[in-house]
Design a protein around this motif. Structure first.
Motif, short mmCIF file in Angstrom:
data_model
loop_
_atom_site.label_atom_id
_atom_site.label_comp_id
_atom_site.label_asym_id
_atom_site.label_seq_id
_atom_site.Cartn_x
_atom_site.Cartn_y
_atom_site.Cartn_z
N UNK A 229 53.05 39.41 28.18
CA UNK A 229 51.66 39.68 27.82
C UNK A 229 50.75 38.63 28.47
N UNK A 230 51.20 37.37 28.37
CA UNK A 230 50.46 36.25 28.92
C UNK A 230 50.33 36.41 30.43
N UNK A 231 51.44 36.78 31.02
CA UNK A 231 51.49 36.91 32.48
C UNK A 231 50.47 37.93 32.97
N UNK A 232 50.38 39.03 32.22
CA UNK A 232 49.52 40.11 32.66
C UNK A 232 48.06 39.87 32.30
N UNK A 233 47.81 39.36 31.08
CA UNK A 233 46.46 39.41 30.55
C UNK A 233 45.73 38.08 30.45
N UNK A 234 46.41 36.98 30.69
CA UNK A 234 45.75 35.70 30.48
C UNK A 234 45.76 34.87 31.76
N UNK A 235 44.67 34.19 31.98
CA UNK A 235 44.62 33.20 33.05
C UNK A 235 44.31 31.85 32.44
N UNK A 236 44.98 30.78 32.94
CA UNK A 236 44.79 29.45 32.37
C UNK A 236 44.10 28.52 33.36
N UNK A 237 43.20 27.70 32.85
CA UNK A 237 42.69 26.59 33.65
C UNK A 237 42.91 25.33 32.82
N UNK A 238 43.59 24.35 33.39
CA UNK A 238 43.95 23.14 32.63
C UNK A 238 43.08 21.97 33.04
N UNK A 239 43.00 21.01 32.15
CA UNK A 239 42.26 19.79 32.47
C UNK A 239 42.88 19.09 33.69
N UNK A 240 44.21 19.06 33.71
CA UNK A 240 44.90 18.33 34.79
C UNK A 240 45.31 19.25 35.94
N UNK A 241 44.60 20.35 36.11
CA UNK A 241 44.77 21.29 37.23
C UNK A 241 46.13 22.00 37.24
N UNK A 242 47.22 21.19 37.23
CA UNK A 242 48.57 21.76 37.26
C UNK A 242 48.78 22.76 38.39
N UNK A 243 48.59 22.28 39.59
CA UNK A 243 48.98 23.09 40.75
C UNK A 243 50.39 22.66 41.15
N UNK A 244 51.17 23.58 41.69
CA UNK A 244 52.52 23.20 42.13
C UNK A 244 52.40 22.40 43.42
N UNK A 245 52.89 21.17 43.42
CA UNK A 245 52.66 20.31 44.58
C UNK A 245 53.33 20.83 45.83
N UNK A 246 54.37 21.63 45.66
CA UNK A 246 55.12 22.04 46.85
C UNK A 246 54.63 23.38 47.42
N UNK A 247 53.62 23.96 46.78
CA UNK A 247 53.08 25.21 47.31
C UNK A 247 51.72 24.95 47.94
N UNK A 248 51.47 25.67 49.04
CA UNK A 248 50.16 25.56 49.66
C UNK A 248 49.14 26.19 48.71
N UNK A 249 47.86 25.96 49.00
CA UNK A 249 46.79 26.48 48.16
C UNK A 249 46.93 27.99 47.96
N UNK A 250 47.13 28.71 49.05
CA UNK A 250 47.17 30.18 48.91
C UNK A 250 48.38 30.62 48.10
N UNK A 251 49.49 29.90 48.24
CA UNK A 251 50.67 30.29 47.49
C UNK A 251 50.50 29.98 46.01
N UNK A 252 49.84 28.87 45.72
CA UNK A 252 49.54 28.58 44.32
C UNK A 252 48.72 29.71 43.71
N UNK A 253 47.72 30.16 44.46
CA UNK A 253 46.86 31.23 43.94
C UNK A 253 47.64 32.53 43.81
N UNK A 254 48.59 32.75 44.72
CA UNK A 254 49.33 34.00 44.71
C UNK A 254 50.34 34.09 43.57
N UNK A 255 50.63 32.95 42.96
CA UNK A 255 51.72 32.90 41.98
C UNK A 255 51.63 33.98 40.89
N UNK A 256 50.50 34.16 40.22
CA UNK A 256 50.45 35.20 39.18
C UNK A 256 50.70 36.60 39.73
#
Ligand SMILES: Nc1ncnc2c1ncn2[C@@H]1O[C@H](COP(=O)(O)OP(=O)(O)OP(=O)(O)O)[C@@H](O)[C@H]1O
Ligand SMILES: [Mg+2]
Lengths: 224, 835
Positions: A79-106
């Motif tokens: 349910x979370x995967x489909x319907x929720x998007x999160x923005x965290x204080x500490x960003x929490x981007x995956x360091x090993x993924x490029x920007x576009x891949x981070x965005x593509x994750x969901x």
């Protein structure tokens, strides 16, 4: 879309206390609210309850027609995967993924066809003004840029609800204003609902309405 | 109360306390590595010390020892040597291996002239029970403590020895004091030994004490004039040295194996330290940002590592001591090689070795921490505080040239000859090949993961992206497993090649169906005996005489084999390496030398060489080279006809019997046996039995190495698991975020399992590949230079495949199990503890 009815939550422990007492809230698509309140009052806990990451002691939460209390861990995750998007204080981007891949994750997690992923990610990156940083790594970005990537990630799969917990807490006022404007713009553009948890009055003012979380519950802020 | 010192102490100790599990694993790893290395060192040293001690005791205080072939030197030499003006005391000794009826192992019997012997070694005349005169009675003998314990005899008991075709009844006169002779040995009067065992007028050696102020150079000049060919005079220290060489190659090989295990342990420690420091980059950057100086941080990290190293080293030393004691108790001083039976051994603790191994343990820990800490403290604090920077610490590992340089140097060193009889360059080559491969692992990981197929599943994609992103980290977690797998594979290939070649060799060397084994010169090998033994079913009989000759005092004795053989068809009876070319008419008669003779004495086909046969020098032409797995110190085969012509000696100790097709070996053996004198101390054995025994000994010898390899592989698995646990801990917050954006626990588990699998597969592939290369060096360089025999490479594919099939899931599981706990960490908390 989201309805919270008489939810209470306490944590067991030596200094156990009831954090959230009889909280109720309803949100419609396109609605963007800010939640403010003193530190330690339970704002983050409220978001976690909505996301199904914690369960309430009593009361019911319904998201997109699903009763969270009836769902198991995997179902809540889906349910979370489909319907929720999160923005965290500490960003929490995956360091090993490029920007576009981070965005593509969901999108990847939601099983979107590869052909559809590229255009959507480019669209989102364009919308957060990072079209030229697609192949950068997170470590090469500034804090404001990272948070804009996080906003793109939170909205890329067109969630019904965006939960943002102190998204500007790590940013300078200028970057914060830019991020908040973007967040609001994207939520409105996608007709999602949004909850912004913040300490900052000015940040809260970017929302449609402001709610104050206190020991007495959730109540509209007195007009300033 | 909050004090500055208190905060400082917390800063230093809190990281250790917070990572109790990881610290424990590091300590354990060091302990295991140190224990292994130290145990083997202790075993080797104790065995070598005991060995040398035993030999020194035997030689007493002699300044010079005169000795020759094992068959003995003429007794007539004794009065001539004793009369030399430089000699104060000359003590003749005869040494025989006496057979005990019903016992497989022989008893070493020393015949001495007790009054002369006691002047060189007074303890020999001190016995519990018995009286000095018993040393002169020919039916009395004295036993060493070890021999008495072995046989279960005390003073007054009867002991029977098999002597030639008869039996000799003796009485134990007394037990020698433990300080006299430590090994299993019996002592009696020299004349009694000669007559009872019918050795003829020979002695094994003559021990000399020089007169005060005598010139050793003058003595050796005088001896040179007196001694016949094949008889040498030497310093007893030299003979200790020469005898120590008997087991040296074996011991050195074992020690190197242990060092590899220690190295694997060190890698383990190194990689856990490196990862742990890499993970603390943010913390380090924070301290730097707060104004702590580089030096201070570095010192703290190194002190932490040193503490871990010291704890591990202490534990390892204790563990190693126990293991060594247990091993020595079980196998004795000859390490199960069978050269020096019955010598009781306790571990000899050498403070230098203790210090060295303690330092090695600490150095491994500190070295690992230093490599990582150096880059960590140099990093820009501002950058390092940023997310996902910890891989920066491992970036420097990705350069290709150091690895390539190591590989090239390793390859070159494989062509360097032995140094002082040891394959030092070979071992260096193996070390460099190993280090080079490890250094290239990040490169290898980059290439391998770039080639891996892309899948749609999110867990697959994320796993692959993560692996591609941090090849340095992958290389680090793989180091120990690559090292241990390559060790395992190379040993497996080497042992299989050896065993295979040994089997082929046995087929060639044992073409007959029955073998008769007696002592040296057990029977007169003449036509009469031949026809006497030719019972129905026997097709052909060949006789063999074997004796030990000394070609050079610097080397152990060489075995001379005088055989009945068909010189034209020599390939039927010897495992030839290359061609056999018979000498031209008029040239000296042919001799076929083993590979060791080529390596040790430089003999080549076509050379004319001189051999001392029973005090007479004879020339032979080297007609060919053969492979000999039975005698690593060299053997020469000549025609028995030639030997008899030169020495007049027709007696032989061995015979091989070919059977008619279809004949029953047991029936024939019984028939032949019935034609021998009733008490003849000869054995009739079927070929299969010899093969069985030989291969049995072979397998037992390598059992120790299997244990070492297993431990190394275990350390490798531990290391993999620990480094994955460390990584996962660092990625806890990443997992928390992934749970937030909707990855299920199972998906995260699958991602970790995939990472574990991919990394394990790469590690196994690299380890097996490297193992193949190391095997070539082991077979063609290390073994050849240690034991002077060649073998053909034989790869045990099924074993290696089975090993890989077991290791792949095991390693994947180890990796996954290490990471699992961190992945299960509460998602909410993980995200709160932001990176
Ligand atoms: N898993 C937990 N177990 C026990 N107590 C918890 C747990 N999670 C949160 N709390 C407690 O609940 C209280 C509210 O926490 P929460 O993170 O929701 O506060 P917050 O309103 O988000 O504060 P802030 O503005 O500082 O982020 C805190 O006092 C915290 O200690
Ligand atoms: Mg909060």
């Amino acid at each position: 879309m989201l309805s919270i009815r008489s939810v209470s939550k306490s944590f067991p422990g030596p200094r156990a206390r009831t954090l959230l007492r009889d909280i109720s809230l309803a949100l419609e698509p396109g609605e963007f609210v800010a939640v403010v309140g003193e530190s330690g009052i339970g704002k983050s806990t409220l978001l976690n309850l909505i996301a199904g990451l914690e369960s309430p002691d009593s009361g019911a939460i319904e998201l997109c027609g699903e009763k969270l209390g009836a769902l198991g861990d995997d179902e809540a995750t889906l349910l979370r995967r489909r319907h929720i998007g999160f923005v965290f204080q500490a960003f929490h981007l995956l360091p090993y993924l490029s920007v576009e891949k981070n965005v593509a994750l969901p999108l990847v997690l939601n099983g979107v066809a590869s052909a559809a992923i590229g255009p959507r990610v480019r669209e989102m990156l364009g919308a957060v003004n990072l079209g030229d940083r697609a192949t950068s790594l997170p470590a090469e970005l500034s804090g404001g840029e990272m948070q804009r990537v996080a906003i793109a990630r939170a909205l890329v799969h067109r969630p019904s609800l965006v939960l943002a917990d102190e998204p500007t807490g790590n940013l300078d006022p200028e970057a914060a204003a830019q991020v908040l404007a973007l967040l609001r713009e994207r939520i409105k553009a996608d007709r999602a609902a949004g909850i912004l948890v913040t300490h900052s009055r000015s940040a809260a003012r970017t929302a449609d309405r402001i709610l104050v979380l206190s020991e007495r519950g959730l109540s509209p802020a007195p007009a300033a | 109360m909050l004090s500055s010192a208190g905060v400082r102490a917390s800063l230093a100790l809190a990281p250790l306390a917070a990572n109790k599990g990881r610290v424990a694993v590091s300590v354990f790893a060091i302990a295991l590595g140190v224990a292994l290395g130290y145990a083997v060192q202790l075993i080797n040293q104790s065995a070598a010390a005991e060995f040398a001690q035993a030999l020194r005791v035997l030689a007493g205080d002699a300044d010079v020892v005169v000795h020759g072939p094992r068959a003995g030197i003429p007794e007539a030499l004794y009065p001539r040597i004793a009369a030399l003006p430089e000699v104060a005391v000359a003590s003749p000794v005869i040494e025989v291996q006496a057979r005990l009826p019903g016992q497989r192992e022989a008893l070493k019997l020393l015949g001495v002239d007790v009054f002369r012997a006691a002047r060189l070694q007074p303890d020999i005349a001190r016995a519990e029970g018995g009286e000095p005169l018993d040393f002169l009675r020919e039916d009395r003998l004295f036993l060493s403590r070890a021999a008495a314990a072995w046989l279960g005899l005390t003073a007054g008991d009867e002991l029977a020895l098999a002597a030639g075709e008869g039996r000799l009844a003796l009485r134990v006169a007394g037990i020698l004091s433990a300080s006299a002779l430590r090994e299993r040995v019996a002592v009696m009067d020299i004349a009694a030994v000669q007559s009872a065992l019918r050795t003829g007028p020979v002695v094994t050696r003559i021990e000399l004490r020089l007169r005060e102020g005598a010139d050793p150079a003058a003595l050796s000049a005088a001896l040179e004039r007196v001694l016949p060919p094949g008889v040498f005079a030497e310093d007893p220290g030299q003979s200790v040295e020469r005898n120590a060489r008997l087991t040296r190659a074996y011991r050195v090989n074992l020690a190197v194996l242990a060092l590899v295990a220690l190295f694997t342990g060190a890698l383990f420690v190194f990689s856990t330290q490196m990862l742990s420091v890499a993970r603390r980059r943010v913390e380090i950057a924070l301290l730097r940002a707060l104004g702590v100086a580089r030096g201070g941080i570095l010192r703290q990290l190194l002190a932490e590592a040193a503490l871990i190293g010291a704890l591990g080293a202490a534990g390892g030393m204790a563990l190693g001591h126990l293991a060594a004691a247990a091993f020595l108790q079980r196998y004795g001083a000859d390490l199960g090689a069978g050269t020096f039976a019955g010598l009781p051994v306790t571990p000899h603790v050498d403070p230098v070795a203790v210090l060295v191994f303690a330092l090695l343990g600490v150095a491994a820990a500190v070295g690992g921490a230093y490599a990582a800490a150096r880059t960590a403290v140099r990093a820009q604090p501002a950058r390092a505080l940023r997310a996902g920077d910890e891989h920066e610490a491992l970036r420097s590992l990705e350069a290709a040239w150091p690895g390539a340089a190591c590989l090239a140097a390793g390859a070159l060193l494989a062509f360097v000859p032995a140094i002082d009889g040891l394959p030092i360059a070979g071992y260096l080559s193996i070390t460099l090949l190993l280090i080079g491969t490890l250094a290239l692992m990040p490169r290898l990981a980059r290439v391998a993961f770039a080639l891996a197929p892309q899948r749609r599943a999110a867990s697959w994609r994320l796993a692959l992206e993560q692996l591609r992103f941090a090849p340095g980290r992958t290389g680090m977690s793989l180091a120990a497993i690559v090292a241990s797998v390559s060790l395992m594979a190379s040993m497996a290939i080497m042992v299989a090649s050896f065993r295979h070649s040994l089997q082929d060799w046995l087929d060639t060397m044992l073409p007959a169906q029955l073998y008769v084994r007696g002592g040296e010169g057990a029977f007169l090998a003449d036509e009469a005996l031949r026809s006497q033994w030719t019972v129905p079913g026997v097709a052909r009989i060949e006789f063999l005489r074997s004796e030990q000759i000394l070609l050079d005092v610097a080397h152990p004795p060489v075995t001379l084999l005088a055989r009945d053989l068909d010189a034209a068809r020599i390939d039927r009876s010897l495992a030839l390496v290359g061609e056999s070319r018979l000498p031209a008419p008029g040239a000296p008669p042919p001799a076929w030398v083993s590979e060791a003779m080529v390596d040790l004495y430089g003999m080549r086909a076509g050379d004319v060489v001189a051999l001392a046969l029973r005090g007479r020098v004879a020339a032979f032409t080297v007609a060919g080279v053969w492979r000999d797995y039975a005698r690593q110190h060299g053997a020469v085969v000549i025609e028995r006809r030639e030997y008899a012509r030169l020495t007049g000696e027709e007696r032989a100790g061995n015979a091989s019997i070919w059977l008619e097709p279809g004949a029953d070996p047991d029936a024939v053996a019984a028939q032949v046996r019935s034609r021998m004198p009733a008490h003849a101390e000869v054995e009739l054995v079927r070929t299969e039995r010899i093969r069985e025994l030989t291969l049995g000994i072979f397998d037992r010898t390598f059992a120790v190495t299997y244990a070492l390899e297993a431990v190394a592989v275990l350390i490798g698995l531990f290391s993999l698991s620990a480094s994955f646990a460390g990584l996962a801990l660092a990625r806890r917050c990443e997992f928390g975020m992934l749970r937030h954006v909707g990855m299920t626990r199972r998906q995260i588990g699958a991602m970790l399992a995939l990472e574990g699998f991919a990394v394990s597969a790469l590690g196994l592939a690299a380890g097996l590949g490297l193992g193949g290369v190391l095997a070539v060096v082991l077979v063609h360089v290390v073994n050849r230079q240690s034991f002077h025999w060649s073998m053909e490479i034989h790869t045990p594919w099924p074993t290696l495949a089975a090993f890989a099939l077991v290791m792949l899931p095991l390693a994947s599981f180890a990796a996954w199990a290490g990471a699992r706990r961190a992945a299960g960490y509460d998602a909410v908390r993980a995200v709160k503890e932001s990176w």
